[in-house]
Design a protein around this motif. Structure first.
Motif, PDB file in Angstrom:
ATOM      1  N   GLY A 103       0.824  -1.330   0.060  1.00 12.10           N
ATOM      2  CA  GLY A 103      -0.058  -0.076  -0.059  1.00 12.10           C
ATOM      3  C   GLY A 103       0.949   1.380  -0.062  1.00 12.10           C
ATOM      4  N   ASN A 104       1.840   1.270   0.848  1.00 13.42           N
ATOM      5  CA  ASN A 104       2.839   2.531   0.957  1.00 13.42           C
ATOM      6  C   ASN A 104       3.382   2.754  -0.561  1.00 13.42           C
ATOM      7  OD1 ASN A 104       2.338   2.836   3.506  1.00 13.42           O
ATOM      8  ND2 ASN A 104       4.337   1.886   4.223  1.00 13.42           N
ATOM      9  N   LEU A 105       3.976   1.752  -1.002  1.00 13.61           N
ATOM     10  CA  LEU A 105       4.662   1.732  -2.525  1.00 13.61           C
ATOM     11  C   LEU A 105       3.626   2.398  -3.435  1.00 13.61           C
ATOM     12  CD1 LEU A 105       7.179   0.074  -4.618  1.00 13.61           C
ATOM     13  CD2 LEU A 105       4.591   0.090  -5.712  1.00 13.61           C
ATOM     14  N   LEU A 106       2.335   1.661  -3.502  1.00 13.53           N
ATOM     15  CA  LEU A 106       1.432   2.432  -4.432  1.00 13.53           C
ATOM     16  C   LEU A 106       0.904   3.702  -4.386  1.00 13.53           C
ATOM     17  CD1 LEU A 106      -1.089  -0.675  -4.454  1.00 13.53           C
ATOM     18  CD2 LEU A 106       0.451   0.192  -6.541  1.00 13.53           C
ATOM     19  N   TYR A 107       0.862   4.025  -3.092  1.00 18.02           N
ATOM     20  CA  TYR A 107       0.761   5.621  -2.510  1.00 18.02           C
ATOM     21  C   TYR A 107       1.755   6.478  -3.122  1.00 18.02           C
ATOM     22  CZ  TYR A 107      -0.367   9.810  -0.127  1.00 18.02           C
ATOM     23  OH  TYR A 107      -0.422  11.434   0.293  1.00 18.02           O
ATOM     24  N   ASN A 108       2.859   6.113  -2.468  1.00 22.27           N
ATOM     25  CA  ASN A 108       4.113   6.773  -2.690  1.00 22.27           C
ATOM     26  C   ASN A 108       4.459   7.153  -4.088  1.00 22.27           C
ATOM     27  OD1 ASN A 108       4.594   6.976  -0.006  1.00 22.27           O
ATOM     28  ND2 ASN A 108       6.009   5.139   0.131  1.00 22.27           N
ATOM     29  N   THR A 109       4.159   6.294  -5.111  1.00 23.87           N
ATOM     30  CA  THR A 109       4.458   6.399  -6.407  1.00 23.87           C
ATOM     31  C   THR A 109       3.005   7.030  -7.102  1.00 23.87           C
ATOM     32  OG1 THR A 109       3.624   3.887  -6.920  1.00 23.87           O
ATOM     33  CG2 THR A 109       5.987   4.479  -6.558  1.00 23.87           C
ATOM     34  N   SER A 110       2.168   7.148  -6.538  1.00 24.86           N
ATOM     35  CA  SER A 110       0.980   7.894  -7.111  1.00 24.86           C
ATOM     36  C   SER A 110       1.248   9.338  -7.217  1.00 24.86           C
ATOM     37  CB  SER A 110      -0.123   7.677  -6.212  1.00 24.86           C
ATOM     38  OG  SER A 110      -0.288   8.722  -5.079  1.00 24.86           O
ATOM     39  N   ILE A 111       0.179  10.139  -7.656  1.00 23.42           N
ATOM     40  CA  ILE A 111       0.249  11.485  -7.885  1.00 23.42           C
ATOM     41  C   ILE A 111       0.570  12.289  -6.658  1.00 23.42           C
ATOM     42  CG2 ILE A 111      -2.135  12.230  -7.655  1.00 23.42           C
ATOM     43  CD1 ILE A 111      -1.757  14.145 -10.043  1.00 23.42           C
ATOM     44  N   LEU A 112       0.173  11.668  -5.458  1.00 18.89           N
ATOM     45  CA  LEU A 112       0.503  12.508  -4.076  1.00 18.89           C
ATOM     46  C   LEU A 112       1.852  12.120  -3.365  1.00 18.89           C
ATOM     47  CD1 LEU A 112      -2.927  12.145  -2.616  1.00 18.89           C
ATOM     48  CD2 LEU A 112      -2.021  14.327  -3.557  1.00 18.89           C
ATOM     49  N   GLY A 113       2.478  11.121  -4.006  1.00 12.88           N
ATOM     50  CA  GLY A 113       3.608  10.527  -3.385  1.00 12.88           C
ATOM     51  C   GLY A 113       5.011  11.181  -3.851  1.00 12.88           C
ATOM     52  N   TYR A 114       5.954  10.995  -2.745  1.00  8.17           N
ATOM     53  CA  TYR A 114       7.180  11.561  -3.092  1.00  8.17           C
ATOM     54  C   TYR A 114       7.918  10.853  -4.149  1.00  8.17           C
ATOM     55  CZ  TYR A 114      11.940  13.126  -1.950  1.00  8.17           C
ATOM     56  OH  TYR A 114      13.184  13.705  -2.232  1.00  8.17           O
ATOM     57  N   TYR A 115       7.678   9.445  -4.459  1.00  9.10           N
ATOM     58  CA  TYR A 115       8.360   8.930  -5.742  1.00  9.10           C
ATOM     59  C   TYR A 115       7.246   8.877  -6.863  1.00  9.10           C
ATOM     60  CZ  TYR A 115      12.211   7.593  -2.547  1.00  9.10           C
ATOM     61  OH  TYR A 115      13.328   7.573  -1.867  1.00  9.10           O
ATOM     62  N   ARG A 116       6.491  10.016  -7.014  1.00 11.37           N
ATOM     63  CA  ARG A 116       5.513   9.802  -8.256  1.00 11.37           C
ATOM     64  C   ARG A 116       6.037   9.900  -9.391  1.00 11.37           C
ATOM     65  NH1 ARG A 116       3.214  16.302  -7.591  1.00 11.37           N
ATOM     66  NH2 ARG A 116       5.185  17.238  -7.986  1.00 11.37           N
ATOM     67  N   GLN A 117       7.264  10.316  -9.617  1.00 14.18           N
ATOM     68  CA  GLN A 117       8.047   9.937 -11.021  1.00 14.18           C
ATOM     69  C   GLN A 117       8.134   8.344 -11.499  1.00 14.18           C
ATOM     70  OE1 GLN A 117       9.387  10.743  -8.244  1.00 14.18           O
ATOM     71  NE2 GLN A 117      11.595  10.195  -8.085  1.00 14.18           N
TER      72      GLN A 117
END
Length: 901
Positions: free
Chosen positions: A740-754
């Motif tokens: 869940g963390n990874l999916l959120y962190n790589t979403s438009i809101l996450g620090y790793y969204r890129q």
């Protein structure tokens, strides 16, 4: 119609100003398919249509005839060429002419002519010597305003007052009296008028004209030049009506001085025009007066053109009026840029430098002439509709199955005309009809083939390609400019009228029209300047045809070909939409490409390193965002040769853009991903270092999570976490929370969204835009504006929430549950942002109750947010408010603290 031209002029004024900062030039914003400069009389070139400058400048100055050089050629009995005469009169040094006079010429041209040349034309040579002596001083003296506080560089230049007035007048008068040739005599008279004008002796200038110019009954070039100076002196005397009339005469009779005479006339109001019109006695004068009146944008040209037609349908200036009107229409009907949206069925036609969007309701479709069907066609269409497929008409499969009738009648076929055109006015369509009627009438009366070409072009704009081609085929002309325009228009009609672009037709394009598609090496004239062009290349016929074909491929469902007509393969990185990428890949892998596909379309498949790896990374990224980790892993296994996202950087030494070279330890789109991607936010700051914004979780139970991973290793770790997460223990709860963390962190809101949108860092941009489309393809036309809008699939925050739910259900640790709920609430916030972006206010700012309505709209949004998108914040507040995790979150998250209070 008068209102139409006024509004257009005002819009043009603001448009030019607003784009000045954006390095935009409105004259670069149309294709110029109907070449204005085909008019035969090139003296009118400055009066062709232009938005960026007061006068049209897209021509070489030497194209405008020079009656002064023509007069000198005639004086020398055509013994010299035009170029030689121009050199002798305007460029040759005074010392060379004095040497010829003394009988020992050294100049190459004068040596060739011999000393007998002076003996034969001594009066003309003596005049040129005197004129060259005076020329450096022949400008009016600058009189500084009492309020001036800066230096004017004209103060340092020579002017007429630097000469001894009495001595100069005496010399010119003596030379005038001595001259026997009437034309040379009149030229000395011109110098007397000019010298008095430039020394501000206006009365003396007017008297000199009466004494030395007018009595010589010649109305040739010297007379026109002297009249120009007289008008200037009359302006100085405040005799504005007389000055305007004489400048008008210069404008009418001169070929090289039309622009300067027009400026000097200072026709700022209708009364000035009427004064000239009242004094006009001859048809030629009336015709010219009407031209000046119709030239101004604040007038509807057609009534003026009607008057000019009645006087002389063969008038060259009538053609100038027509070509300006046609140019105006082309800007309306054939923009170089379509900003199209299939989200709200709205379209804006605009420029390649300025994006204009619209939130207006659905626009009226362009009018399509109703097709007359035969009885048999009606029966066929009835059964097709009865038993036809119910598929979405905009799907790729449906597009590919369209017949010729469906393709021809598609309202989105370029050229298209909609109310959202930047230059649109309610009267524009009527104006096209009116101009077509006028042109059709004039071509029957005039002997000039120009009107037939114009009529054919107007029918092209109205999509009557058959009639346009028939007119072009009947034209008999030897004029090179006309022949080139006819050839181009035949190509336009052929391509634009084609229902479908198939392999056979692509072969026809390369066989018969290759010159309109292949790149040409442009060799500049040695006399041309090489100044940097801020606006790029002027749009051309080739660019228009490229747009038309891109649009045709799009309507046919061949999106990959449509995309590559206007974009590079590497551009997909900025909008890595899966369906479009697949279509581009299908074209890339297509065997047996036609010559057109190989040379024109495939040339845009540029260097991205390994193309297979490039596609694999895009597909793998999409699978990751969909939480399909097995599929992502399979794609990433094919991407081992990925050399990095294809970015460019400025190479100072090579003085050009070169591919970006990624350091070994930097994220390049595939390698060097930190295990912090499984962590959680300490605070929300995209610009801060990863260790400042993110905090690691405890990975000790999962040794396959490496401190640094590539995407294949990351996908493999997620596959293993999925398997562990199927159990019912604390380890499986942690595994689900990490996913869940990874999916959120790589979403438009996450620090790793890129990570999974083909970007190299998390800085802002179109990819990080909640205003995404609900449709698979938001485009209504084609992909020319591809880089100017966001076109990627939106995040599915429910995927992260579902994994968090699993963790919440399994975990028995209250602190962990509090952390999980906060993460779920953060993902739910993303769902709200998506809802908000899809439901804008659409309240017109001009609405008198704008503020009230905006407040009501915001109140409604807040209500929906609290009712539907605060589920997990509410649980956290009611059930876990006393946990240490909740207390710490209140200190680091101001919004959560506000919610808790």
């Amino acid at each position: 119609m008068k209102k139409y031209f006024l509004s257009l002029a005002v819009v043009s004024l603001f448009y030019t100003k607003s784009d000045a900062c954006a390095w935009s030039d409105p004259d670069y914003e149309y294709f110029n398919l109907f070449t204005q400069s085909i008019i035969k009389d090139k003296s009118y070139l400055p009066f062709l249509h232009s938005y960026s400058t007061r006068f049209y400048t897209d021509f070489k100055p030497n194209q405008i005839p020079d009656e002064n050089i023509d007069a000198w050629r005639k004086f020398f009995n055509n013994q010299l060429t035009f170029g030689e005469t121009d050199y002798l009169v305007n460029k040759m040094n005074i010392n060379d002419l004095n040497a010829l006079k003394k009988g020992n010429p050294t100049n190459q041209l004068l040596t060739k002519l011999g000393t007998g040349f002076y003996q034969k034309y001594h009066e003309g040579i003596d005049y040129l010597i005197e004129a060259k002596y005076l020329e450096p001083y022949m400008r009016i003296n600058y009189v500084e305003s009492p309020n001036s506080f800066y230096f004017n560089e004209t103060q340092a230049e020579k002017n007429a007052t630097n000469l001894d007035y009495n001595k100069t007048i005496s010399a010119l008068t003596s030379l005038y009296n001595a001259a026997k040739n009437p034309e040379i005599k009149q030229r000395y008279g011109y110098q007397l008028v000019r010298f008095n004008h430039y020394t501000r002796n206006y009365d003396a200038a007017a008297q000199a004209f009466k004494t030395y110019v007018a009595p010589i009954k010649l109305k040739g070039t010297p007379y026109i030049m002297a009249l120009d100076q007289l008008a200037g002196a009359q302006r100085g005397l405040g005799l504005n009506s007389e000055a305007n009339w004489n400048f008008f005469q210069v404008f009418k009779d001169s070929k090289s001085r039309k622009e300067s005479a027009f400026v000097s006339m200072k026709l700022s109001d209708t009364a000035s025009f009427n004064n000239i019109l009242k004094r006009a006695n001859t048809d030629d004068e009336k015709n010219m007066a009407y031209f000046l009146l119709g030239y101004e944008d604040f007038n509807n040209p057609i009534p003026i053109m009607e008057k000019m037609f009645e006087i002389n349908p063969d008038s060259e200036i009538l053609k100038v009026m027509a070509v300006r009107s046609i140019n105006e229409l082309e800007r309306n009907y054939l923009p170089i840029y379509y900003y199209s949206s299939n989200d709200n069925n709205a379209t804006v036609q605009t420029t390649n430098n300025v994006n204009k969007t619209t939130d207006q309701p659905e626009t009226e479709a362009p009018e399509v002439k109703k097709e007359e069907l035969s009885f048999w066609q009606k029966i066929v269409r009835f059964f097709k509709n009865l038993f036809g497929s119910s598929k979405d008409k905009k799907s790729t499969e449906s597009k590919a199955g369209q017949d010729d009738d469906e393709l021809l009648n598609n309202p989105d076929r370029i050229p298209v005309f909609t109310k959202n055109n930047y230059w649109y006015d309610e009267k524009s369509k009527d104006f096209l009809d009116d101009l077509e009627k006028f042109t059709d009438k004039t071509k029957e009366k005039s002997k000039d083939e120009y009107w037939q070409i114009a009529d054919a072009y107007l029918k092209f704009l109205k999509k009557n390609y058959k009639a346009s081609t028939e007119i072009l085929n009947d034209i008999k002309t030897t004029n090179p400019g006309y022949l080139e325009e006819i050839k181009r228009m035949k190509v336009l009609n052929d391509i634009v009228s084609r229902p479908k672009i198939d392999a056979e037709y692509e072969d026809h394009l390369m066989k018969d029209y290759a010159e309109y598609f292949t790149e040409k090496e442009v060799k500049k004239d040695s006399t041309e300047t090489t100044d940097y062009d801020y606006y790029g290349e002027v749009p051309s016929t080739k660019d228009f045809l490229k747009d038309v074909l891109a649009n045709r491929y799009f309507l046919q469902g061949e999106d990959g070909k449509s995309y590559l007509m206007n974009n590079k393969l590497s551009d997909l990185q900025y909008n890595p939409n899966s369906s479009l990428v697949k279509s581009v890949e299908d074209f890339y892998r297509k065997p047996n490409k036609t010559q057109f596909e190989q040379q024109i379309i495939a040339k845009n498949i540029n260097d991205v390193g390994s193309i297979d790896a490039f596609f694999a990374v895009i597909y793998g990224d999409r699978a990751m965002r969909q939480a399909d980790f097995e599929k992502a892993k399979s794609y990433y296994q094919k991407a081992q040769g990925f050399s990095g996202i294809p970015r460019a950087e400025w190479n100072y030494y090579a003085k050009k853009q070169t591919p970006l070279q990624y350091p070994a330890n930097v994220y390049n789109g595939f390698n060097n991903i930190s295990d912090l991607v499984f962590g959680h936010n300490v605070w929300e700051s995209y610009q801060s270092a990863p260790e400042e914004s993110m905090e690691k979780e405890n990975y000790s139970q999962f040794p396959f999570i490496k401190p640094t991973m590539n995407k294949m290793e990351l996908a493999d770790a997620l596959v293993q976490l999925q398997k562990i997460g199927t159990a019912k223990n604390e380890k499986s709860a942690t595994a689900n929370r990490l996913i869940g963390n990874l999916l959120y962190n790589t979403s438009i809101l996450g620090y790793y969204r890129q990570l999974f949108v083909m970007d190299i860092d998390n800085t802002n941009g179109g990819k990080y835009d909640f205003r995404s489309t609900n449709k698979q393809n938001p485009y209504q036309y084609y992909y020319k504006n591809f880089l100017d809008r966001s076109y990627i699939e939106p995040d599915n925050f429910d995927l992260a929430i579902n994994y968090y739910k699993k963790a919440l259900d399994i975990s028995s640790d209250k602190e962990q549950k509090a952390r999980i709920l906060f993460q779920m609430a953060s993902a739910e916030q993303g769902k709200y942002y998506q809802y908000e972006a899809q439901n804008p206010s659409n309240i017109d700012y001009s609405d008198q109750k704008w503020s009230e309505k905006m407040d009501a709209h915001q109140k409604q949004l807040d209500q929906i947010k609290n009712q539907k998108y605060r589920t997990y914040f509410a649980l956290l507040k009611t059930q876990y408010a006393n946990t240490e995790t909740a207390k710490n979150l209140m200190g680091s998250c101001s919004y959560f603290s506000y919610f808790m209070k």
